[in-house]
Scaffold this motif. Structure first.
Motif, PDB file in Angstrom:
ATOM      1  N   PHE A   5       0.851  -1.191   0.000  1.00 35.36           N
ATOM      2  CA  PHE A   5       0.000   0.000   0.000  1.00 35.36           C
ATOM      3  C   PHE A   5       0.886   1.239   0.000  1.00 35.36           C
ATOM      4  N   THR A   6       1.300   1.657  -1.172  1.00 33.94           N
ATOM      5  CA  THR A   6       2.230   2.775  -1.293  1.00 33.94           C
ATOM      6  C   THR A   6       1.465   4.071  -1.512  1.00 33.94           C
ATOM      7  N   ARG A   7       2.232   5.149  -1.450  1.00 36.74           N
ATOM      8  CA  ARG A   7       1.631   6.459  -1.660  1.00 36.74           C
ATOM      9  C   ARG A   7       1.055   6.581  -3.070  1.00 36.74           C
ATOM     10  N   VAL A  52      -1.957   0.989  -4.749  1.00 33.94           N
ATOM     11  CA  VAL A  52      -1.750  -0.377  -4.272  1.00 33.94           C
ATOM     12  C   VAL A  52      -0.974  -1.172  -5.314  1.00 33.94           C
ATOM     13  N   VAL A  53       0.165  -1.742  -4.899  1.00 35.38           N
ATOM     14  CA  VAL A  53       0.937  -2.604  -5.787  1.00 35.38           C
ATOM     15  C   VAL A  53       0.557  -4.047  -5.472  1.00 35.38           C
ATOM     16  N   LYS A  54      -0.094  -4.702  -6.455  1.00 35.52           N
ATOM     17  CA  LYS A  54      -0.522  -6.085  -6.221  1.00 35.52           C
ATOM     18  C   LYS A  54       0.607  -7.013  -6.642  1.00 35.52           C
ATOM     19  N   ALA A  55       1.640  -7.079  -5.777  1.00 36.11           N
ATOM     20  CA  ALA A  55       2.842  -7.834  -6.127  1.00 36.11           C
ATOM     21  C   ALA A  55       2.548  -9.315  -6.288  1.00 36.11           C
ATOM     22  N   VAL A  56       1.731  -9.855  -5.403  1.00 35.91           N
ATOM     23  CA  VAL A  56       1.291 -11.247  -5.509  1.00 35.91           C
ATOM     24  C   VAL A  56      -0.221 -11.219  -5.433  1.00 35.91           C
ATOM     25  N   GLY A  85       9.976 -16.463 -13.607  1.00 32.91           N
ATOM     26  CA  GLY A  85       9.243 -15.276 -14.031  1.00 32.91           C
ATOM     27  C   GLY A  85      10.232 -14.140 -14.154  1.00 32.91           C
ATOM     28  N   GLU A  86       9.862 -13.122 -14.932  1.00 32.72           N
ATOM     29  CA  GLU A  86      10.833 -12.045 -15.109  1.00 32.72           C
ATOM     30  C   GLU A  86      10.851 -11.134 -13.889  1.00 32.72           C
ATOM     31  N   SER A  87      11.782 -10.204 -13.925  1.00 38.36           N
ATOM     32  CA  SER A  87      11.981  -9.318 -12.784  1.00 38.36           C
ATOM     33  C   SER A  87      10.694  -8.574 -12.448  1.00 38.36           C
ATOM     34  N   GLY A  88      10.358  -8.556 -11.168  1.00 39.05           N
ATOM     35  CA  GLY A  88       9.168  -7.818 -10.743  1.00 39.05           C
ATOM     36  C   GLY A  88       7.884  -8.611 -10.804  1.00 39.05           C
ATOM     37  N   SER A  89       7.979  -9.905 -11.159  1.00 44.09           N
ATOM     38  CA  SER A  89       6.746 -10.678 -11.295  1.00 44.09           C
ATOM     39  C   SER A  89       6.198 -11.124  -9.942  1.00 44.09           C
ATOM     40  N   GLY A  90       6.971 -10.947  -8.880  1.00 45.58           N
ATOM     41  CA  GLY A  90       6.445 -11.244  -7.550  1.00 45.58           C
ATOM     42  C   GLY A  90       7.024 -12.499  -6.915  1.00 45.58           C
ATOM     43  N   LYS A  91       8.132 -12.995  -7.449  1.00 44.54           N
ATOM     44  CA  LYS A  91       8.712 -14.239  -6.931  1.00 44.54           C
ATOM     45  C   LYS A  91       9.235 -14.060  -5.513  1.00 44.54           C
ATOM     46  N   SER A  92      10.033 -13.005  -5.309  1.00 43.18           N
ATOM     47  CA  SER A  92      10.604 -12.800  -3.975  1.00 43.18           C
ATOM     48  C   SER A  92       9.516 -12.503  -2.955  1.00 43.18           C
ATOM     49  N   VAL A  93       8.552 -11.703  -3.354  1.00 46.11           N
ATOM     50  CA  VAL A  93       7.480 -11.362  -2.414  1.00 46.11           C
ATOM     51  C   VAL A  93       6.717 -12.625  -2.015  1.00 46.11           C
ATOM     52  N   PRO A 111       5.950  -3.577   6.099  1.00 46.57           N
ATOM     53  CA  PRO A 111       5.110  -2.485   5.645  1.00 46.57           C
ATOM     54  C   PRO A 111       5.871  -1.661   4.606  1.00 46.57           C
ATOM     55  N   PRO A 112       5.196  -1.103   3.636  1.00 42.16           N
ATOM     56  CA  PRO A 112       3.740  -1.023   3.479  1.00 42.16           C
ATOM     57  C   PRO A 112       3.095  -2.274   2.917  1.00 42.16           C
ATOM     58  N   GLY A 113       3.860  -3.388   2.844  1.00 38.87           N
ATOM     59  CA  GLY A 113       3.290  -4.602   2.286  1.00 38.87           C
ATOM     60  C   GLY A 113       2.515  -5.388   3.327  1.00 38.87           C
ATOM     61  N   ASP A 147      16.059 -18.025  -3.072  1.00 37.52           N
ATOM     62  CA  ASP A 147      15.713 -16.905  -3.948  1.00 37.52           C
ATOM     63  C   ASP A 147      16.903 -16.531  -4.821  1.00 37.52           C
ATOM     64  N   GLU A 148      16.957 -17.101  -5.987  1.00 38.47           N
ATOM     65  CA  GLU A 148      18.041 -16.866  -6.944  1.00 38.47           C
ATOM     66  C   GLU A 148      19.420 -16.958  -6.308  1.00 38.47           C
ATOM     67  N   PRO A 149      19.712 -18.026  -5.597  1.00 34.94           N
ATOM     68  CA  PRO A 149      20.960 -18.067  -4.825  1.00 34.94           C
ATOM     69  C   PRO A 149      22.213 -18.186  -5.686  1.00 34.94           C
ATOM     70  N   THR A 165      13.934 -18.361  -9.614  1.00 36.67           N
ATOM     71  CA  THR A 165      14.937 -17.981 -10.609  1.00 36.67           C
ATOM     72  C   THR A 165      14.256 -17.382 -11.824  1.00 36.67           C
ATOM     73  N   HIS A 166      15.039 -16.685 -12.642  1.00 40.41           N
ATOM     74  CA  HIS A 166      14.470 -16.307 -13.932  1.00 40.41           C
ATOM     75  C   HIS A 166      15.137 -17.098 -15.043  1.00 40.41           C
ATOM     76  N   ASP A 167      15.943 -18.082 -14.636  1.00 42.50           N
ATOM     77  CA  ASP A 167      16.738 -18.846 -15.585  1.00 42.50           C
ATOM     78  C   ASP A 167      16.088 -20.210 -15.839  1.00 42.50           C
ATOM     79  N   SER A 184       3.397  -2.584 -15.164  1.00 40.86           N
ATOM     80  CA  SER A 184       3.722  -2.237 -13.786  1.00 40.86           C
ATOM     81  C   SER A 184       2.674  -2.829 -12.855  1.00 40.86           C
ATOM     82  N   PRO A 185       3.106  -3.513 -11.803  1.00 36.22           N
ATOM     83  CA  PRO A 185       2.115  -4.133 -10.909  1.00 36.22           C
ATOM     84  C   PRO A 185       1.264  -3.099 -10.177  1.00 36.22           C
ATOM     85  N   ALA A 186       1.662  -1.823 -10.284  1.00 31.00           N
ATOM     86  CA  ALA A 186       0.844  -0.781  -9.656  1.00 31.00           C
ATOM     87  C   ALA A 186      -0.347  -0.425 -10.541  1.00 31.00           C
TER      88      ALA A 186
HETATM   89  N1  LIG Z   1       8.543  -2.545  -0.380  1.00 29.96           N
HETATM   90  C1  LIG Z   1       7.860  -2.473  -1.537  1.00 29.96           C
HETATM   91  N2  LIG Z   1       7.090  -1.422  -1.812  1.00 29.96           N
HETATM   92  C2  LIG Z   1       6.395  -1.337  -2.968  1.00 29.96           C
HETATM   93  N3  LIG Z   1       6.440  -2.277  -3.920  1.00 29.96           N
HETATM   94  C3  LIG Z   1       7.198  -3.355  -3.711  1.00 29.96           C
HETATM   95  C4  LIG Z   1       7.953  -3.514  -2.516  1.00 29.96           C
HETATM   96  N4  LIG Z   1       8.623  -4.691  -2.590  1.00 29.96           N
HETATM   97  C5  LIG Z   1       8.294  -5.233  -3.768  1.00 29.96           C
HETATM   98  N5  LIG Z   1       7.438  -4.435  -4.451  1.00 29.96           N
HETATM   99  C6  LIG Z   1       6.876  -4.675  -5.764  1.00 29.96           C
HETATM  100  O1  LIG Z   1       6.453  -5.998  -5.876  1.00 29.96           O
HETATM  101  C7  LIG Z   1       6.714  -6.489  -7.172  1.00 29.96           C
HETATM  102  C8  LIG Z   1       7.311  -7.855  -7.091  1.00 29.96           C
HETATM  103  O2  LIG Z   1       8.602  -7.750  -6.554  1.00 29.96           O
HETATM  104  P1  LIG Z   1       9.529  -9.020  -6.331  1.00 29.96           P
HETATM  105  O3  LIG Z   1      10.724  -8.549  -5.590  1.00 29.96           O
HETATM  106  O4  LIG Z   1       8.755 -10.121  -5.736  1.00 29.96           O
HETATM  107  O5  LIG Z   1       9.925  -9.395  -7.816  1.00 29.96           O
HETATM  108  P2  LIG Z   1      10.808 -10.615  -8.283  1.00 29.96           P
HETATM  109  O6  LIG Z   1       9.939 -11.476  -9.120  1.00 29.96           O
HETATM  110  O7  LIG Z   1      11.464 -11.244  -7.135  1.00 29.96           O
HETATM  111  O8  LIG Z   1      11.849  -9.895  -9.226  1.00 29.96           O
HETATM  112  P3  LIG Z   1      13.429 -10.092  -9.330  1.00 29.96           P
HETATM  113  O9  LIG Z   1      13.650 -11.175 -10.334  1.00 29.96           O
HETATM  114  O10 LIG Z   1      13.891  -8.766  -9.848  1.00 29.96           O
HETATM  115  O11 LIG Z   1      13.954 -10.411  -7.978  1.00 29.96           O
HETATM  116  C9  LIG Z   1       7.624  -5.491  -7.860  1.00 29.96           C
HETATM  117  O12 LIG Z   1       6.946  -4.863  -8.900  1.00 29.96           O
HETATM  118  C10 LIG Z   1       7.946  -4.484  -6.803  1.00 29.96           C
HETATM  119  O13 LIG Z   1       7.884  -3.198  -7.346  1.00 29.96           O
END
Ligand SMILES: Nc1ncnc2c1ncn2[C@@H]1O[C@H](COP(=O)(O)OP(=O)(O)OP(=O)(O)O)[C@@H](O)[C@H]1O
Ligand code: SF4
Ligand SMILES: [Mg+2]
Lengths: 325, 323
Positions: free
Chosen positions: B16-18, B21-25, B42-50, B61-63, B180-182, B213-215, B278-280
């Protein structure tokens, strides 16, 4: 480590030597103590005798050589004004200044680090914002003003604490100190608080910034992922990392707290070196000024040395870099 | 039927950013069984780490996890309080991060960082924790582990540090490891070694492993199953060979086609046109729509998950083969 300590020691000696030259030249090049010390009605013969008695007739380099030889023997000349060894005067006043500086630093560290940690851990909370706002005040208010306001409130209005002097002293291993008696502590409180405020603000801000930075690091997230309790994550993983810059700043500030004690000592009539210096400057009592400067510089250098050694003990990366050097 | 080590149901983690809302997952479901490896790609930003951090309860927070269930060995992690979660982290579920240069604390010895992980979960003496630390280092192939316990992270290379991090993750024999992509930050030879070691360590201990991974090449060689993430959702999931050989989702197809090793030499690599949204500001309907050459008017609605006969799952109105 031992080699490093030895090298740092050698550097310190060089710094001291250079400082002695600078201090000597700058002090001996300004003003004429004869004008002040010898009565205006004195005839030429009396003035001549005074000049010779003080060694002021000899060439500058010779005065310096004499000064250096005597300094090495612990003799920094006799005070023009009191006609007693200058170093004795300074050393006699030193415990009071060190006690004040130490107490101020204790207050600053004891409050500044916990407040900074708290503000760093809960940056959005009202208390954290209050701490930060307060630290800006502590930063920008001049020491003399803070001292006067504290005297006004706690001595004049409330009458809780004495406004001046050191109070009764107790002997601790032959050194007179105030903090061992209740009355002495009461005297110490206001000047120590005044002197501490700036450092407290500095440390709180520094600790907060360091905490915020450390919290964002992967190693903190990893520490949490390991299931460590918050207490350990903050108390060990965060604190140990931010301690390195904090110790450095504490060390550097310890020196400046001794220097800044001049103002506080003057306001609270605290009988320390700073007050002595102000009096000595008033009558151009060169040996006392020189003795003060050299003693302060020596303290600075010593403190820096200790900080450097503590620093390398705290940060393994520094330790290793030195081992290679 | 035994209960899966990890079962994630309809997980939604939003920030929940300013700026909104970023729906990361946003509605992720999968499961991993003991001794199995799931590749989460999945590619960068697809929500794997989250997704990974959500499972550990480490979303800051704000997640916030807004919906869904996370069942670890049948226990719902979202029902646990902070202390309950802490007790599981590093014990039943562990995580390895991407950058080994950043995950170890620079001012604590390796031995301390290993031993504290043991003592956070079990009441053992310092000496016993140290013995375990030594054994853990030996298990991940670090020579003269006894001497290494007193060393600091900066005295290790990147590959060695990642081994230490893996040793820390595995020291309490967790049921689930999230990696996570070790190996992304490591060079190729080290990457290969660590992959092989990780695989055998996990197989030996019977832990379930989620490998982020993205590989795709890594996934092909390592995982049993693969889940492909796109814009916060899993768009295709199934056994690794089936998914990589005969992808059903246009996005998976695009990913597979852009891997050099899987195509004949000399043929130009194909790329997925456009950029991930953009997930936002996700578009309504299928998030892949703007990049998809099969898109139709139907894709303005959100595709649901379809189960195929061979046990795969795909979210697409027009999959490449009839399911
Ligand atoms: N603290 C945060 N505040 C706002 N948005 C966030 C935050 N952390 C992650 N996000 C958003 O959540 C989305 C998913 O992020 P995530 O780190 O899970 O991607 P990822 O798939 O792991 O990418 P990468 O391969 O680059 O690690 C991204 O678009 C990111 O902008
Ligand atoms: S649902 Fe439509 S737009 Fe989305 S991937 Fe399938 S065909 Fe393409
Ligand atoms: Mg990531």
């Amino acid at each position: 480590m031992i080699l490093y300590a030895f090298r740092r020691l050698l550097e310190s000696v060089v710094v001291l030597f250079a400082m002695s030259l600078v201090v000597f030249l700058s002090v001996y090049a300004i003003g004429n103590p004869v004008d002040i010390l010898v009565s205006p009605q004195a005839d030429a013969q009396e003035i001549e005798r005074a000049i010779r008695g003080l060694g002021l007739d000899r060439p500058l380099w010779e005065q310096y050589a004499v000064f250096l030889r005597q300094a090495a023997a612990g003799d920094l000349g006799h005070s023009f004004a009191f006609n007693v060894p200058a170093i004795g005067l300074i050393l006699e006043r030193m415990p009071a200044t060190l006690e004040l500086a130490g107490a101020a630093m204790l207050v600053a560290v004891g409050l500044g680090i916990p407040l900074g940690l708290w503000a760093g851990l809960r940056p959005e909370s009202a208390s954290a914002k209050a701490i930060m706002a307060g630290s800006i005040l502590g930063f920008s208010l001049p020491t003399f003003w803070v001292g006067l306001v504290l005297v006004m409130v706690f001595s004049v209005w409330l009458g809780w604490l004495p406004a001046s002097g050191r109070g009764p002293t107790t002997d601790l291993l032959g050194v007179p100190v105030s903090f061992l008696s209740r009355e002495g502590l009461r005297h110490l409180l206001l000047p120590a608080a005044t002197l501490a405020l700036f450092k407290l603000s500095l440390l709180a801000r520094l600790t907060r910034a360091g905490t915020r930075e450390a919290l964002a690091q992967d190693y903190v997230k990893f520490a949490r992922a390991k299931g460590l309790a918050t207490r350990r994550v903050v108390g060990v993983h965060v604190l140990k990392n931010i301690l390195v810059p904090i110790v450095t700043v504490i060390g550097l500030e310890l020196g400046s707290v001794i220097a800044f004690a001049i103002v506080t000592e003057t306001i609270f009539a605290w009988p320390g070196m700073g007050k002595l210096l102000i009096d000595a400057i008033g009558v151009l009592d060169r040996p006392v000024i020189v003795a003060y400067l050299l003693v302060t510089v020596t303290l600075f250098v010593l403190i820096n040395l200790v900080v450097d050694l503590a620093y390398s003990a705290l940060d393994p990366r520094v330790r290793l870099a030195e081992a290679r050097a | 039927m035994t209960v899966a080590t990890l079962r994630v149901e309809n997980l939604r983690t939003h920030f929940f950013t300013r700026h909104g809302v970023v729906k990361a997952v946003d509605g992720v479901s999968f499961e991993v069984r003991a001794g199995r490896i799931l590749g989460l790609v999945g590619e960068s930003g697809s929500g794997k780490s989250v997704t990974g951090f959500s499972i550990l309860g480490l979303v800051d927070p704000p997640g916030r996890i807004v919906d869904g269930r996370i069942l670890l060995e049948g226990r719902d992690l979202r029902a646990l309080d902070a202390e309950g979660l802490r007790a599981l982290r590093g014990d039943r579920v562990a995580m390895v991060f991407q950058d080994p240069m950043m995950t170890l604390n620079p001012v604590l010895t390796i031995g301390t960082q290993l031993a504290e992980t043991v003592r956070a979960h079990r009441r053992v003496s310092r000496a016993a924790a140290r013995d375990e630390a030594r054994a853990a280092l030996a298990r991940v192939g670090i020579a003269s582990p006894d001497a290494r316990l007193a060393a600091y992270p900066h005295q290790f290379s990147g590959g060695m540090r990642q081994r230490v991090a893996i040793a820390i993750a595995l020291i309490n024999r967790p049921a689930l490891v999230i990696a996570d992509e070790p190996t992304t930050a490591l060079d190729v030879t080290i990457q290969g070694q660590i992959l092989a070691e990780m695989q055998s360590l996990v197989r030996a201990s019977g832990a379930a492993l989620v490998w982020i991974t993205h590989d795709l090449a890594v996934v092909a060689g390592l995982a049993d199953e693969v889940a492909v993430m796109y814009a916060g959702r899993i768009v295709e999931r199934g056994p690794v060979d089936a998914v990589l050989d005969r992808p059903l989702h246009p996005y998976t197809r695009g990913l597979v086609d852009s891997v050099p090793s899987r195509r004949a030499r000399g043929e130009p690599l194909r790329q997925i046109p456009g950029m991930a949204p953009s997930p936002a500001a996700l578009p309504a309907g299928c998030a892949f729509r703007s990049r998809c050459d099969r898109a139709s008017a139907a894709c303005l609605a959100e595709p649901g998950a379809t189960l195929t006969r061979d046990g795969r799952e795909v979210r697409c109105f027009h999959p490449l083969e009839a399911p």
